[in-house]
Design a protein around this motif. Structure first.
Motif, PDB file in Angstrom:
ATOM      1  N   MET A 143     -29.949 -35.513   8.217  1.00 30.97           N
ATOM      2  CA  MET A 143     -30.248 -36.599   7.294  1.00 30.97           C
ATOM      3  C   MET A 143     -29.751 -36.267   5.891  1.00 30.97           C
ATOM      4  SD  MET A 143     -34.108 -37.582   8.539  1.00 30.97           S
ATOM      5  CE  MET A 143     -34.365 -38.582   7.075  1.00 30.97           C
ATOM      6  N   ILE A 144     -30.012 -35.027   5.456  1.00 33.45           N
ATOM      7  CA  ILE A 144     -29.595 -34.633   4.108  1.00 33.45           C
ATOM      8  C   ILE A 144     -28.077 -34.594   4.004  1.00 33.45           C
ATOM      9  CG2 ILE A 144     -29.597 -32.696   2.491  1.00 33.45           C
ATOM     10  CD1 ILE A 144     -32.448 -32.125   3.378  1.00 33.45           C
ATOM     11  N   ARG A 145     -27.426 -34.058   5.039  1.00 35.39           N
ATOM     12  CA  ARG A 145     -25.978 -34.044   5.039  1.00 35.39           C
ATOM     13  C   ARG A 145     -25.429 -35.461   4.988  1.00 35.39           C
ATOM     14  NH1 ARG A 145     -23.931 -31.787  10.318  1.00 35.39           N
ATOM     15  NH2 ARG A 145     -24.467 -33.900  10.974  1.00 35.39           N
ATOM     16  N   GLY A 146     -26.011 -36.349   5.807  1.00 34.16           N
ATOM     17  CA  GLY A 146     -25.561 -37.734   5.801  1.00 34.16           C
ATOM     18  C   GLY A 146     -25.766 -38.398   4.456  1.00 34.16           C
ATOM     19  N   ALA A 147     -26.938 -38.135   3.825  1.00 39.50           N
ATOM     20  CA  ALA A 147     -27.203 -38.734   2.518  1.00 39.50           C
ATOM     21  C   ALA A 147     -26.220 -38.227   1.472  1.00 39.50           C
ATOM     22  CB  ALA A 147     -28.635 -38.429   2.093  1.00 39.50           C
ATOM     23  N   MET A 148     -25.945 -36.912   1.486  1.00 41.96           N
ATOM     24  CA  MET A 148     -24.998 -36.351   0.516  1.00 41.96           C
ATOM     25  C   MET A 148     -23.607 -36.926   0.728  1.00 41.96           C
ATOM     26  SD  MET A 148     -26.201 -32.350   0.414  1.00 41.96           S
ATOM     27  CE  MET A 148     -24.886 -31.911  -0.723  1.00 41.96           C
ATOM     28  N   VAL A 149     -23.184 -37.015   1.990  1.00 42.33           N
ATOM     29  CA  VAL A 149     -21.855 -37.536   2.283  1.00 42.33           C
ATOM     30  C   VAL A 149     -21.739 -38.987   1.848  1.00 42.33           C
ATOM     31  CG1 VAL A 149     -20.277 -38.160   4.157  1.00 42.33           C
ATOM     32  CG2 VAL A 149     -21.370 -35.913   4.138  1.00 42.33           C
ATOM     33  N   GLN A 150     -22.784 -39.781   2.126  1.00 44.45           N
ATOM     34  CA  GLN A 150     -22.749 -41.182   1.720  1.00 44.45           C
ATOM     35  C   GLN A 150     -22.670 -41.328   0.210  1.00 44.45           C
ATOM     36  OE1 GLN A 150     -22.407 -43.932   3.518  1.00 44.45           O
ATOM     37  NE2 GLN A 150     -22.231 -42.623   5.337  1.00 44.45           N
ATOM     38  N   GLN A 151     -23.414 -40.489  -0.509  1.00 44.58           N
ATOM     39  CA  GLN A 151     -23.354 -40.545  -1.966  1.00 44.58           C
ATOM     40  C   GLN A 151     -21.955 -40.201  -2.475  1.00 44.58           C
ATOM     41  OE1 GLN A 151     -25.566 -41.594  -4.207  1.00 44.58           O
ATOM     42  NE2 GLN A 151     -26.983 -42.140  -2.580  1.00 44.58           N
ATOM     43  N   VAL A 152     -21.341 -39.170  -1.883  1.00 47.01           N
ATOM     44  CA  VAL A 152     -19.995 -38.787  -2.312  1.00 47.01           C
ATOM     45  C   VAL A 152     -18.985 -39.876  -1.952  1.00 47.01           C
ATOM     46  CG1 VAL A 152     -18.153 -37.084  -2.029  1.00 47.01           C
ATOM     47  CG2 VAL A 152     -20.524 -36.333  -2.172  1.00 47.01           C
ATOM     48  N   ARG A 153     -19.164 -40.507  -0.782  1.00 42.78           N
ATOM     49  CA  ARG A 153     -18.248 -41.577  -0.378  1.00 42.78           C
ATOM     50  C   ARG A 153     -18.284 -42.746  -1.354  1.00 42.78           C
ATOM     51  NH1 ARG A 153     -15.967 -41.095   4.622  1.00 42.78           N
ATOM     52  NH2 ARG A 153     -16.954 -39.670   6.104  1.00 42.78           N
ATOM     53  N   ARG A 154     -19.479 -43.021  -1.915  1.00 44.22           N
ATOM     54  CA  ARG A 154     -19.599 -44.160  -2.837  1.00 44.22           C
ATOM     55  C   ARG A 154     -18.930 -43.885  -4.194  1.00 44.22           C
ATOM     56  NH1 ARG A 154     -25.243 -44.038  -1.105  1.00 44.22           N
ATOM     57  NH2 ARG A 154     -25.556 -45.576   0.552  1.00 44.22           N
ATOM     58  N   ILE A 155     -18.723 -42.609  -4.505  1.00 41.09           N
ATOM     59  CA  ILE A 155     -18.144 -42.262  -5.808  1.00 41.09           C
ATOM     60  C   ILE A 155     -16.633 -42.482  -5.778  1.00 41.09           C
ATOM     61  CG2 ILE A 155     -17.768 -40.404  -7.472  1.00 41.09           C
ATOM     62  CD1 ILE A 155     -20.335 -39.112  -6.467  1.00 41.09           C
ATOM     63  N   ASP A 156     -16.111 -43.223  -6.757  1.00 44.11           N
ATOM     64  CA  ASP A 156     -14.665 -43.353  -6.932  1.00 44.11           C
ATOM     65  C   ASP A 156     -14.211 -42.108  -7.678  1.00 44.11           C
ATOM     66  OD1 ASP A 156     -12.110 -44.184  -7.083  1.00 44.11           O
ATOM     67  OD2 ASP A 156     -12.478 -46.011  -8.239  1.00 44.11           O
ATOM     68  N   LEU A 157     -13.793 -41.118  -6.927  1.00 44.34           N
ATOM     69  CA  LEU A 157     -13.640 -39.770  -7.458  1.00 44.34           C
ATOM     70  C   LEU A 157     -12.475 -39.640  -8.434  1.00 44.34           C
ATOM     71  CD1 LEU A 157     -14.902 -36.974  -7.239  1.00 44.34           C
ATOM     72  CD2 LEU A 157     -13.343 -36.479  -5.346  1.00 44.34           C
ATOM     73  N   ALA A 158     -11.370 -40.338  -8.190  1.00 44.91           N
ATOM     74  CA  ALA A 158     -10.177 -40.162  -9.018  1.00 44.91           C
ATOM     75  C   ALA A 158     -10.433 -40.469 -10.496  1.00 44.91           C
ATOM     76  CB  ALA A 158      -9.035 -41.025  -8.476  1.00 44.91           C
ATOM     77  N   PRO A 159     -11.022 -41.614 -10.865  1.00 41.25           N
ATOM     78  CA  PRO A 159     -11.290 -41.858 -12.294  1.00 41.25           C
ATOM     79  C   PRO A 159     -12.226 -40.829 -12.910  1.00 41.25           C
ATOM     80  CG  PRO A 159     -11.479 -43.889 -11.045  1.00 41.25           C
ATOM     81  CD  PRO A 159     -11.384 -42.775 -10.050  1.00 41.25           C
ATOM     82  N   VAL A 160     -13.189 -40.358 -12.128  1.00 36.46           N
ATOM     83  CA  VAL A 160     -14.107 -39.340 -12.641  1.00 36.46           C
ATOM     84  C   VAL A 160     -13.347 -38.070 -12.979  1.00 36.46           C
ATOM     85  CG1 VAL A 160     -16.109 -37.898 -12.088  1.00 36.46           C
ATOM     86  CG2 VAL A 160     -16.063 -40.298 -11.382  1.00 36.46           C
ATOM     87  N   LEU A 161     -12.479 -37.635 -12.053  1.00 38.23           N
ATOM     88  CA  LEU A 161     -11.676 -36.448 -12.305  1.00 38.23           C
ATOM     89  C   LEU A 161     -10.736 -36.663 -13.492  1.00 38.23           C
ATOM     90  CD1 LEU A 161     -10.747 -35.425  -8.638  1.00 38.23           C
ATOM     91  CD2 LEU A 161     -12.443 -34.350 -10.145  1.00 38.23           C
ATOM     92  N   GLY A 162     -10.156 -37.869 -13.575  1.00 36.76           N
ATOM     93  CA  GLY A 162      -9.250 -38.161 -14.674  1.00 36.76           C
ATOM     94  C   GLY A 162      -9.941 -38.106 -16.026  1.00 36.76           C
ATOM     95  N   ARG A 163     -11.113 -38.705 -16.127  1.00 37.25           N
ATOM     96  CA  ARG A 163     -11.842 -38.675 -17.408  1.00 37.25           C
ATOM     97  C   ARG A 163     -12.275 -37.256 -17.759  1.00 37.25           C
ATOM     98  NH1 ARG A 163     -13.846 -43.602 -15.285  1.00 37.25           N
ATOM     99  NH2 ARG A 163     -15.669 -42.548 -14.389  1.00 37.25           N
ATOM    100  N   ALA A 164     -12.698 -36.490 -16.730  1.00 37.92           N
ATOM    101  CA  ALA A 164     -13.102 -35.108 -16.992  1.00 37.92           C
ATOM    102  C   ALA A 164     -11.917 -34.278 -17.484  1.00 37.92           C
ATOM    103  CB  ALA A 164     -13.689 -34.495 -15.722  1.00 37.92           C
ATOM    104  N   LEU A 165     -10.742 -34.457 -16.854  1.00 38.51           N
ATOM    105  CA  LEU A 165      -9.551 -33.716 -17.270  1.00 38.51           C
ATOM    106  C   LEU A 165      -9.110 -34.140 -18.663  1.00 38.51           C
ATOM    107  CD1 LEU A 165      -7.294 -31.724 -16.632  1.00 38.51           C
ATOM    108  CD2 LEU A 165      -6.083 -33.564 -15.427  1.00 38.51           C
ATOM    109  N   GLN A 166      -9.173 -35.440 -18.938  1.00 34.85           N
ATOM    110  CA  GLN A 166      -8.786 -35.934 -20.256  1.00 34.85           C
ATOM    111  C   GLN A 166      -9.692 -35.367 -21.343  1.00 34.85           C
ATOM    112  OE1 GLN A 166      -9.242 -40.222 -20.864  1.00 34.85           O
ATOM    113  NE2 GLN A 166      -7.253 -40.267 -21.889  1.00 34.85           N
ATOM    114  N   ALA A 167     -11.022 -35.336 -21.085  1.00 32.13           N
ATOM    115  CA  ALA A 167     -11.956 -34.772 -22.058  1.00 32.13           C
ATOM    116  C   ALA A 167     -11.721 -33.282 -22.249  1.00 32.13           C
ATOM    117  CB  ALA A 167     -13.392 -35.030 -21.604  1.00 32.13           C
ATOM    118  N   ALA A 168     -11.417 -32.575 -21.153  1.00 32.82           N
ATOM    119  CA  ALA A 168     -11.159 -31.138 -21.252  1.00 32.82           C
ATOM    120  C   ALA A 168      -9.921 -30.861 -22.091  1.00 32.82           C
ATOM    121  CB  ALA A 168     -11.007 -30.540 -19.858  1.00 32.82           C
TER     122      ALA A 168
END
Length: 401
Positions: A143-168
């Protein structure tokens, strides 16, 4: 107490018989006889009344006896209605919860847990251990693995990484990473010199190999690469470092705005999440967290003495001092309690009613009789004494007339 009440009845019967046998020897014996006679009547009457609540007196099916067993279903319904009308109505829960300052109480305990009840701490510890050990680990881990995976799936990861790299990049926090890459490149080149020499040797012509110039060429290439890496490490303004930073800036922009790049990141994320090794790693995280929670639950005093304890104490002090935070937490708890009453109140009421309905007559009789306890026998004792006093009064009035 049942034996005391019955013994008192027997004693009154014995006193009555003795007083009746000696009736003519002294006028005061008439009062004794009247007291004992009336006391027996009062004791028997109250014994009948008490017994009739729970069972048939002497096992005889006398009408209107065994009242509780005959009406247990109605009692269960009334108890459930009382619980619903007085405890589980949302407005009642809200009114009662508004009087409680749970945030301040929690803050006082967290700030100084040793001053509180050790019994509470030990009880909470045992409860936490039992809950953690009783959970189905395989199912819960899934259940915990499924919940974590679902949460990560919902995240649009590319913009998050882009903003983090830009701020860095804007704050020069990428420089240690860039320098680490340069040092890593130097170590890779040093470890693979033989590979570079073999590649030059294989690609060189026969004349170069016959004259030994392939070895010279290999040395020149390796020395040039080493010098370039050393210059990049020593010179913050090296052109290649600038090109690398331009590439990182472009990558940050593409991660945020380029659909093709975002699609590649999503595909990579999906592939990574579906990898069995990643799923095993997530399961391992849960097992490590569960083991840590068990260690803390088994030894709460040690936990409170460490870094976690300092953090909890600081949280407790904040809860005591921050009025706004207190209001927020109390409001949240109140809303949660009201929501639980609204969502589950009818279910709880139904559970109480159905539970009482499922009890057999002997069970509910025994439980209610034990709940009332000694007071039932005090009714019989009081009936004996009050009956005797009434008998004295009647005898005195009879003599006066």
């Amino acid at each position: 107490m049942r034996r005391v009440a019955t013994g008192l009845l027997i004693a009154m019967a014995a006193v009555f018989l003795i007083a009746r046998a000696l009736h003519g020897q002294h006028p005061a014996l008439g009062f004794v006889q009247a007291f004992a006679e009336a006391a027996m009547v009062g004791a028997l009457a109250d014994w009948f009344a008490v017994t009739a609540l729970f069972r048939h007196p002497l096992g005889l099916p006398i009408p209107h006896t065994a009242i509780i067993p005959r009406n247990k279903d109605r009692i269960g319904d009334q108890l459930a209605s009382f619980l619903r009308d007085n405890f589980l109505i949302p407005r009642v829960v809200a009114r009662r919860m508004s009087r409680l300052d749970l945030a301040s109480a929690a803050g006082r305990w967290l700030a100084n847990p040793t001053a509180g009840s050790k019994r509470l701490t030990r009880g909470t510890s045992r409860l936490a251990v039992e809950v953690l050990q009783s959970l189905d680990q395989e199912r819960l881990g899934g259940m915990i693995r499924g919940a974590m995976v679902q949460q990560v799936r919902r995240i649009d990861l590319a913009p998050v990484l882009g903003r983090a790299l830009q701020a860095a990049i804007a704050e020069n926090r990428h420089l240690p990473i860039l320098e680490g890459i340069i040092r890593w490149a130097g170590r890779v080149l040093e470890a693979n010199e033989t590979v570079v020499r073999a590649m030059v040797h294989d690609r060189a012509g026969s004349i170069l190999r016959w004259t030994g110039l392939d070895e010279t060429l290999s040395n020149k290439i390796i020395d040039g690469l080493n010098k370039m890496i050393a210059d990049m490490a020593a010179d913050p303004d090296h052109p290649l470092r600038g090109k690398a930073e331009e590439g990182l800036t472009s990558l940050a922009a593409d991660l945020q705005n380029d659909p093709a790049m975002r699609g590649k990141i999503e595909a990579l994320k999906t592939e990574l999440l579906e990898n069995p090794a990643m799923q095993d790693w997530i399961n391992g995280l849960w097992e490590q967290a569960r083991a840590a929670m068990l260690r803390i639950a088994r030894d709460p005093e040690r936990m409170l003495a460490g870094g976690v304890g300092d953090a909890l104490k600081q949280l407790g002090q904040t809860l005591q001092q921050d009025v706004r935070l207190q209001r927020t937490i109390n409001r949240f708890v109140r809303r949660a309690a009201v929501g639980a009453a609204a969502d589950y109140g009818d279910t709880i009421v139904k559970l109480v009613s159905e539970t009482v309905h499922s009890w057999d007559a002997d069970t509910i009789t025994r439980r209610l009789e034990n709940a009332v306890g000694k007071d039932l026998q005090f009714i019989r004792i009081n009936g004996t004494i009050v009956g005797g006093l009434v008998g004295l009064l009647i005898h005195a009035i009879d003599l006066a007339l």
